[in-house]
Motif scaffolding. Structure first.
Motif, PDB file in Angstrom:
ATOM      1  N   GLY A   1     -31.131  69.594  92.075  1.00 51.98           N
ATOM      2  CA  GLY A   1     -30.367  69.653  93.301  1.00 51.98           C
ATOM      3  C   GLY A   1     -28.992  70.246  93.092  1.00 51.98           C
ATOM      4  N   VAL A   2     -28.111  69.970  94.059  1.00 50.83           N
ATOM      5  CA  VAL A   2     -26.779  70.567  94.098  1.00 50.83           C
ATOM      6  C   VAL A   2     -25.723  69.483  93.983  1.00 50.83           C
ATOM      7  CG1 VAL A   2     -25.188  72.012  95.425  1.00 50.83           C
ATOM      8  CG2 VAL A   2     -27.665  72.396  95.599  1.00 50.83           C
ATOM      9  N   LEU A   3     -24.770  69.685  93.097  1.00 50.96           N
ATOM     10  CA  LEU A   3     -23.594  68.826  92.991  1.00 50.96           C
ATOM     11  C   LEU A   3     -22.404  69.611  93.502  1.00 50.96           C
ATOM     12  CD1 LEU A   3     -22.103  66.259  92.038  1.00 50.96           C
ATOM     13  CD2 LEU A   3     -21.877  67.355  89.789  1.00 50.96           C
ATOM     14  N   ILE A   4     -21.722  69.082  94.516  1.00 51.05           N
ATOM     15  CA  ILE A   4     -20.536  69.721  95.086  1.00 51.05           C
ATOM     16  C   ILE A   4     -19.309  68.963  94.594  1.00 51.05           C
ATOM     17  CG2 ILE A   4     -19.302  70.331  97.197  1.00 51.05           C
ATOM     18  CD1 ILE A   4     -22.087  70.194  98.608  1.00 51.05           C
ATOM     19  N   ALA A   5     -18.391  69.670  93.931  1.00 48.50           N
ATOM     20  CA  ALA A   5     -17.148  69.073  93.446  1.00 48.50           C
ATOM     21  C   ALA A   5     -15.991  69.804  94.114  1.00 48.50           C
ATOM     22  CB  ALA A   5     -17.061  69.175  91.926  1.00 48.50           C
ATOM     23  N   ASP A   6     -15.416  69.178  95.136  1.00 43.15           N
ATOM     24  CA  ASP A   6     -14.401  69.852  95.951  1.00 43.15           C
ATOM     25  C   ASP A   6     -13.404  68.829  96.473  1.00 43.15           C
ATOM     26  OD1 ASP A   6     -12.962  71.615  97.458  1.00 43.15           O
ATOM     27  OD2 ASP A   6     -14.627  72.256  98.730  1.00 43.15           O
ATOM     28  N   ALA A   7     -12.113  69.031  96.158  1.00 47.20           N
ATOM     29  CA  ALA A   7     -11.068  68.133  96.660  1.00 47.20           C
ATOM     30  C   ALA A   7     -10.779  68.359  98.133  1.00 47.20           C
ATOM     31  CB  ALA A   7      -9.785  68.322  95.843  1.00 47.20           C
ATOM     32  N   ASP A   8     -11.225  69.501  98.681  1.00 46.77           N
ATOM     33  CA  ASP A   8     -11.117  69.765 100.118  1.00 46.77           C
ATOM     34  C   ASP A   8     -12.302  69.069 100.791  1.00 46.77           C
ATOM     35  OD1 ASP A   8     -11.217  70.792 102.705  1.00 46.77           O
ATOM     36  OD2 ASP A   8     -10.549  72.788 102.111  1.00 46.77           O
ATOM     37  N   SER A   9     -12.069  67.841 101.254  1.00 45.08           N
ATOM     38  CA  SER A   9     -13.175  67.020 101.756  1.00 45.08           C
ATOM     39  C   SER A   9     -13.864  67.643 102.958  1.00 45.08           C
ATOM     40  CB  SER A   9     -12.672  65.609 102.110  1.00 45.08           C
ATOM     41  OG  SER A   9     -11.637  65.669 103.064  1.00 45.08           O
ATOM     42  N   ASP A  10     -13.102  68.307 103.836  1.00 43.55           N
ATOM     43  CA  ASP A  10     -13.718  68.943 105.012  1.00 43.55           C
ATOM     44  C   ASP A  10     -14.666  70.060 104.588  1.00 43.55           C
ATOM     45  OD1 ASP A  10     -12.396  67.261 106.762  1.00 43.55           O
ATOM     46  OD2 ASP A  10     -10.724  68.641 107.083  1.00 43.55           O
ATOM     47  N   ARG A  11     -14.209  70.890 103.686  1.00 46.88           N
ATOM     48  CA  ARG A  11     -15.061  71.993 103.217  1.00 46.88           C
ATOM     49  C   ARG A  11     -16.275  71.446 102.475  1.00 46.88           C
ATOM     50  NH1 ARG A  11     -12.268  76.225  99.297  1.00 46.88           N
ATOM     51  NH2 ARG A  11     -12.166  74.368  97.994  1.00 46.88           N
ATOM     52  N   GLY A  12     -16.050  70.436 101.640  1.00 50.18           N
ATOM     53  CA  GLY A  12     -17.154  69.841 100.901  1.00 50.18           C
ATOM     54  C   GLY A  12     -18.230  69.303 101.824  1.00 50.18           C
ATOM     55  N   ARG A  13     -17.798  68.620 102.898  1.00 49.93           N
ATOM     56  CA  ARG A  13     -18.777  68.059 103.844  1.00 49.93           C
ATOM     57  C   ARG A  13     -19.508  69.170 104.596  1.00 49.93           C
ATOM     58  NH1 ARG A  13     -14.849  63.831 104.495  1.00 49.93           N
ATOM     59  NH2 ARG A  13     -13.826  65.005 106.139  1.00 49.93           N
ATOM     60  N   ARG A  14     -18.810  70.275 104.907  1.00 49.10           N
ATOM     61  CA  ARG A  14     -19.478  71.395 105.589  1.00 49.10           C
ATOM     62  C   ARG A  14     -20.550  72.005 104.684  1.00 49.10           C
ATOM     63  NH1 ARG A  14     -14.140  72.760 107.077  1.00 49.10           N
ATOM     64  NH2 ARG A  14     -14.105  74.498 105.590  1.00 49.10           N
ATOM     65  N   ILE A  15     -20.223  72.157 103.406  1.00 47.42           N
ATOM     66  CA  ILE A  15     -21.207  72.703 102.458  1.00 47.42           C
ATOM     67  C   ILE A  15     -22.368  71.733 102.288  1.00 47.42           C
ATOM     68  CG2 ILE A  15     -21.591  73.413 100.069  1.00 47.42           C
ATOM     69  CD1 ILE A  15     -18.648  74.348 100.031  1.00 47.42           C
ATOM     70  N   GLU A  16     -22.054  70.450 102.222  1.00 45.71           N
ATOM     71  CA  GLU A  16     -23.099  69.438 102.097  1.00 45.71           C
ATOM     72  C   GLU A  16     -24.045  69.484 103.302  1.00 45.71           C
ATOM     73  OE1 GLU A  16     -23.277  64.681 101.012  1.00 45.71           O
ATOM     74  OE2 GLU A  16     -21.748  65.401 102.398  1.00 45.71           O
ATOM     75  N   ALA A  17     -23.491  69.627 104.516  1.00 46.33           N
ATOM     76  CA  ALA A  17     -24.317  69.685 105.713  1.00 46.33           C
ATOM     77  C   ALA A  17     -25.177  70.947 105.740  1.00 46.33           C
ATOM     78  CB  ALA A  17     -23.428  69.623 106.955  1.00 46.33           C
ATOM     79  N   ALA A  18     -24.579  72.082 105.306  1.00 44.32           N
ATOM     80  CA  ALA A  18     -25.332  73.339 105.284  1.00 44.32           C
ATOM     81  C   ALA A  18     -26.472  73.260 104.268  1.00 44.32           C
ATOM     82  CB  ALA A  18     -24.393  74.500 104.948  1.00 44.32           C
ATOM     83  N   CYS A  19     -26.235  72.621 103.132  1.00 39.30           N
ATOM     84  CA  CYS A  19     -27.296  72.439 102.137  1.00 39.30           C
ATOM     85  C   CYS A  19     -28.402  71.533 102.681  1.00 39.30           C
ATOM     86  CB  CYS A  19     -26.718  71.854 100.851  1.00 39.30           C
ATOM     87  SG  CYS A  19     -25.710  72.992  99.869  1.00 39.30           S
TER      88      CYS A  19
END
Length: 244
Positions: free
Chosen positions: A3-21
């Motif tokens: 799977g995918v591990l997202i490591a991002d201090a920009d929580s908004d961007r991280g959540r957008r990437i998580e939702a797109a995945c």
């Protein structure tokens, strides 16, 4: 695993990437700093790591180097998120670089392609591998940073260090932690604070952390009794004084 591990201090961007995945059906985890990313990747190795270059605690480039040189995570693929044009122009990165502003859909589609390419080829990991062990180069992750990482995550275990001392000789050292606190250090004939301060000055060599605490490495009486952060600060201060 995988799977995918997202490591991002920009929580908004991280959540957008998580939702797109998630829309693409990709199993995804998200963390917000480098220490958590390293711990998550070692505990359950992903296939793709999407990592912010300016990640706190352990920067994205440094995290990528550690994961790439660790036997447990060496096969994963890296996607770096740049926050500035200057970061996007960084050379020598071992992965794809997404220039700002990063599109969540673009990142997710890239992760999907990498997963499709890599997961069928992934060889199974031996079950006996310790999921919390980590090894690497001190040039990538200095001992001071490593100790602070384990202090934050309250790890217990032994850090074994080694470096080339010239003429074929190898110099070694040992640091022991209990619940994230330093309890023992040794190198050569030196033990305790003197040994720890010497080891902090090593800017090359290898480290190998194992979470087990074998009785042979656990001192009966701790040779380090000062608070861990105070030991690290004093060691770095002494190193700076000697450098001047």
């Amino acid at each position: 695993m995988g799977g995918v591990l997202i490591a991002d201090a920009d929580s908004d961007r991280g959540r957008r990437i998580e939702a797109a995945c998630a829309e693409l059906g990709l199993p995804t985890r998200i963390v917000m700093h480098g220490a958590a990313a390293l711990e998550a990747a070692l505990a359950e190795p992903p296939t793709v790591v999407v990592v912010q270059l300016g990640l706190p605690l352990i920067a994205g480039e440094q995290l990528g180097e550690i994961l790439a040189t660790n036997p447990r995570t060496g096969d994963l693929s890296l996607v770096f998120l740049a926050d500035t044009a200057a970061e996007a122009a960084t050379g020598g990165l071992s992965g794809e670089v997404i220039s700002p502003p990063a599109s969540a859909d673009e990142v997710a589609r890239l992760a999907e392609r990498l997963l499709a390419r890599l997961e069928p080829k992934a060889s199974p990991k031996p079950e006996a591998v310790d999921t919390d062990g980590v090894e690497g180069q001190l040039s990538q992750l200095p001992l001071a940073d490593l100790i602070q990482l384990f202090h934050v995550s309250q790890k217990s275990g032994v850090v074994e260090l080694s470096r080339d001392a010239g003429d074929g000789a190898v110099e070694t050292g040992t640091v022991v932690l209990r619940d994230g606190d330093l309890v023992h250090a040794a190198t050569g004939v030196a033990v305790g604070e003197k040994a720890f301060y010497r080891l902090l000055e090593w800017d090359r060599g290898k480290f190998d952390f194992q979470p087990s605490l074998p009785s042979a490495s656990e001192p009966q009486t701790p040779s380090l009794e000062k608070p861990t952060r105070a030991l690290v600060r004093e060691g770095l201060r002494q190193a700076q004084e000697r450098a001047r």
